[in-house]
Write an enzyme that holds these catalytic residues in place. Structure first.
Site, PDB file in Angstrom:
ATOM      1  N   GLU A  95       0.842  -1.206   0.000  1.00  0.00           N
ATOM      2  CA  GLU A  95       0.000   0.000   0.000  1.00  0.00           C
ATOM      3  C   GLU A  95       0.869   1.245   0.000  1.00  0.00           C
ATOM      4  O   GLU A  95       1.960   1.258   0.574  1.00  0.00           O
ATOM      5  CB  GLU A  95      -0.868   0.022   1.259  1.00  0.00           C
ATOM      6  CG  GLU A  95      -2.314  -0.378   1.057  1.00  0.00           C
ATOM      7  CD  GLU A  95      -3.130   0.645   0.256  1.00  0.00           C
ATOM      8  OE1 GLU A  95      -2.552   1.473  -0.472  1.00  0.00           O
ATOM      9  OE2 GLU A  95      -4.357   0.599   0.358  1.00  0.00           O
ATOM     10  N   ASP A  96       0.376   2.309  -0.595  1.00  0.00           N
ATOM     11  CA  ASP A  96       1.106   3.581  -0.521  1.00  0.00           C
ATOM     12  C   ASP A  96       0.895   4.258   0.816  1.00  0.00           C
ATOM     13  O   ASP A  96       1.826   4.803   1.396  1.00  0.00           O
ATOM     14  CB  ASP A  96       0.725   4.512  -1.681  1.00  0.00           C
ATOM     15  CG  ASP A  96      -0.768   4.742  -1.800  1.00  0.00           C
ATOM     16  OD1 ASP A  96      -1.547   3.981  -1.190  1.00  0.00           O
ATOM     17  OD2 ASP A  96      -1.162   5.676  -2.510  1.00  0.00           O
ATOM     18  N   ASP A  99      -4.474   5.442   6.131  1.00  0.00           N
ATOM     19  CA  ASP A  99      -5.011   6.651   6.750  1.00  0.00           C
ATOM     20  C   ASP A  99      -6.070   6.226   7.770  1.00  0.00           C
ATOM     21  O   ASP A  99      -5.731   5.872   8.903  1.00  0.00           O
ATOM     22  CB  ASP A  99      -5.600   7.494   5.599  1.00  0.00           C
ATOM     23  CG  ASP A  99      -5.661   8.966   5.899  1.00  0.00           C
ATOM     24  OD1 ASP A  99      -6.281   9.321   6.912  1.00  0.00           O
ATOM     25  OD2 ASP A  99      -5.109   9.756   5.132  1.00  0.00           O
ATOM     26  N   PHE A 148      -2.239  16.258   4.369  1.00  0.00           N
ATOM     27  CA  PHE A 148      -2.534  15.736   3.037  1.00  0.00           C
ATOM     28  C   PHE A 148      -1.255  15.687   2.218  1.00  0.00           C
ATOM     29  O   PHE A 148      -0.638  16.720   1.949  1.00  0.00           O
ATOM     30  CB  PHE A 148      -3.607  16.562   2.328  1.00  0.00           C
ATOM     31  CG  PHE A 148      -4.224  15.790   1.201  1.00  0.00           C
ATOM     32  CD1 PHE A 148      -5.320  14.962   1.416  1.00  0.00           C
ATOM     33  CD2 PHE A 148      -3.675  15.835  -0.070  1.00  0.00           C
ATOM     34  CE1 PHE A 148      -5.860  14.202   0.388  1.00  0.00           C
ATOM     35  CE2 PHE A 148      -4.211  15.081  -1.108  1.00  0.00           C
ATOM     36  CZ  PHE A 148      -5.304  14.265  -0.879  1.00  0.00           C
ATOM     37  N   ARG A 161       0.631  12.445  -8.933  1.00  0.00           N
ATOM     38  CA  ARG A 161       1.174  11.101  -8.661  1.00  0.00           C
ATOM     39  C   ARG A 161       2.621  10.984  -9.126  1.00  0.00           C
ATOM     40  O   ARG A 161       3.411  10.247  -8.561  1.00  0.00           O
ATOM     41  CB  ARG A 161       0.350  10.033  -9.398  1.00  0.00           C
ATOM     42  CG  ARG A 161      -1.054   9.823  -8.870  1.00  0.00           C
ATOM     43  CD  ARG A 161      -1.631   8.541  -9.457  1.00  0.00           C
ATOM     44  NE  ARG A 161      -3.089   8.475  -9.368  1.00  0.00           N
ATOM     45  CZ  ARG A 161      -3.756   8.024  -8.316  1.00  0.00           C
ATOM     46  NH1 ARG A 161      -3.116   7.618  -7.233  1.00  0.00           N
ATOM     47  NH2 ARG A 161      -5.072   7.970  -8.323  1.00  0.00           N
TER      48      ARG A 161
HETATM   49  C1  PRP Z   1      -5.881   5.727  -1.068  1.00  0.00           C
HETATM   50  C2  PRP Z   1      -4.618   4.945  -0.734  1.00  0.00           C
HETATM   51  C3  PRP Z   1      -5.121   3.852   0.158  1.00  0.00           C
HETATM   52  C4  PRP Z   1      -6.281   4.510   0.872  1.00  0.00           C
HETATM   53  C5  PRP Z   1      -5.861   4.907   2.256  1.00  0.00           C
HETATM   54  O1  PRP Z   1      -6.498   5.108  -2.141  1.00  0.00           O
HETATM   55  O2  PRP Z   1      -4.002   4.448  -1.885  1.00  0.00           O
HETATM   56  O3  PRP Z   1      -5.552   2.733  -0.571  1.00  0.00           O
HETATM   57  O4  PRP Z   1      -6.661   5.649   0.103  1.00  0.00           O
HETATM   58  O5  PRP Z   1      -6.882   5.532   2.970  1.00  0.00           O
HETATM   59  P1  PRP Z   1      -7.729   4.871   4.134  1.00  0.00           P
HETATM   60  O6  PRP Z   1      -6.789   4.221   5.104  1.00  0.00           O
HETATM   61  O7  PRP Z   1      -8.440   6.065   4.756  1.00  0.00           O
HETATM   62  O8  PRP Z   1      -8.722   3.915   3.567  1.00  0.00           O
HETATM   63  P2  PRP Z   1      -7.583   5.799  -3.115  1.00  0.00           P
HETATM   64  O9  PRP Z   1      -8.944   5.237  -2.794  1.00  0.00           O
HETATM   65  O10 PRP Z   1      -7.440   7.288  -3.041  1.00  0.00           O
HETATM   66  O11 PRP Z   1      -7.165   5.248  -4.542  1.00  0.00           O
HETATM   67  P3  PRP Z   1      -5.815   5.482  -5.393  1.00  0.00           P
HETATM   68  O12 PRP Z   1      -4.717   4.657  -4.750  1.00  0.00           O
HETATM   69  O13 PRP Z   1      -6.180   4.969  -6.742  1.00  0.00           O
HETATM   70  O14 PRP Z   1      -5.494   6.958  -5.383  1.00  0.00           O
END
Ligand code: PRP
Length: 171
Positions: A95-96, A99, A148, A161
Site C-alpha cells: 500500500e502507498d 489513513d 494531506f 502522482r
Molecule cells: C488511497 C490509498 C489507500 C487509501 C488509504 O487510495 O491508496 O488505498 O486511500 O486511505 P484509508 O486508510 O483512509 O482507507 P484511493 O482510494 O485514493 O485510490 P488510489 O490509490 O487509486 O489513489
C-alpha cells in the site's frame, strides 16, 4: 495550493531498500506474491520488488474509497480483482498509505478469504493518528502526522502522482 517537501527522493530510496531487506528476511524460502494496491502503490511496489533478490510474483488489486475527495467516503469498492491463485501462498499487500485504515482492512479481509496462508502488509506511509478502525501494518516506510500528502503515487484528484518525492499539499 502550496507544496512543500516532506520526504526526499534520497530518503525514499534508502528506506525502500531497507524495507526490501526486512521483507526478504521474513519471506525467504516461501512462495511470495506482492499485491500492489492500485493506483497509489504502483511506484512504491515497483521500487520495493526491484530491491528484492528472491522470487516474487506480482499481482494487482484496485480499490476506491476517496473518489475525487480529500477525505475517505468510508465505502470501499473493489474495482479490479487479483488474478493469481493465493491458496497456501504468502501475500504481501503493498500500500502507498494507510489513513483511516478502512481500505487496508477491506483488502486484508478479502485476501484472507481467498485462502492465503500468510497475509502481511507493507505500507510506504502510515498515519496512525488518523485511524477510524484499528490496523497495524507489519512494515512501514515512514510514519507521518495527519496531513494531506501527494507524490510518489499519491494524488489529489488524480494530479501529482508523478512527483518523485513526497510533498505536503496545503491550502
Ligand atoms: C488511497 C490509498 C489507500 C487509501 C488509504 O487510495 O491508496 O488505498 O486511500 O486511505 P484509508 O486508510 O483512509 O482507507 P484511493 O482510494 O485514493 O485510490 P488510489 O490509490 O487509486 O489513489
Amino acid at each position: 495550493m502550496a507544496q512543500t517537501t516532506l520526504i526526499s527522493r534520497e530518503q525514499i530510496d534508502g528506506r525502500v531498500a531497507e524495507m526490501a531487506r526486512e521483507i526478504e528476511a521474513e519471506f525467504a524460502g516461501t512462495e511470495l506474491i506482492a499485491l500492489c494496491v492500485l493506483k497509489g502503490a504502483m511506484f512504491f511496489c515497483a521500487d520495493l520488488v526491484r530491491n528484492m533478490t528472491m522470487d516474487v510474483a506480482l499481482d494487482f488489486i484496485q480499490i476506491s474509497s476517496y473518489g475525487n475527495q480529500k477525505y475517505s467516503s468510508g465505502v470501499v469498492t473493489i474495482l479490479k480483482e487479483p488474478q493469481l491463485d493465493m491458496r497456501g501462498k504468502s501475500v504481501l499487500i503493498v500500500e502507498d498509505i494507510i489513513d483511516s485504515g478502512l481500505s487496508i482492512r477491506e483488502v486484508h479481509n478479502y485476501i484472507e478469504s481467498r485462502g492465503a496462508a500468510k497475509v502481511k502488509t507493507a505500507a510506504f506511509l502510515d498515519k496512525p493518528k488518523a485511524r477510524k478502525v484499528p490496523f497495524t501494518p507489519e512494515y512501514v516506510g515512514f510514519s507521518i502526522d495527519p496531513q494531506f500528502v501527494i507524490g510518489y503515487g499519491l494524488d489529489f484528484a488524480e494530479k501529482y502522482r508523478n512527483i518523485p518525492e513526497v510533498q505536503v499539499l496545503s491550502d
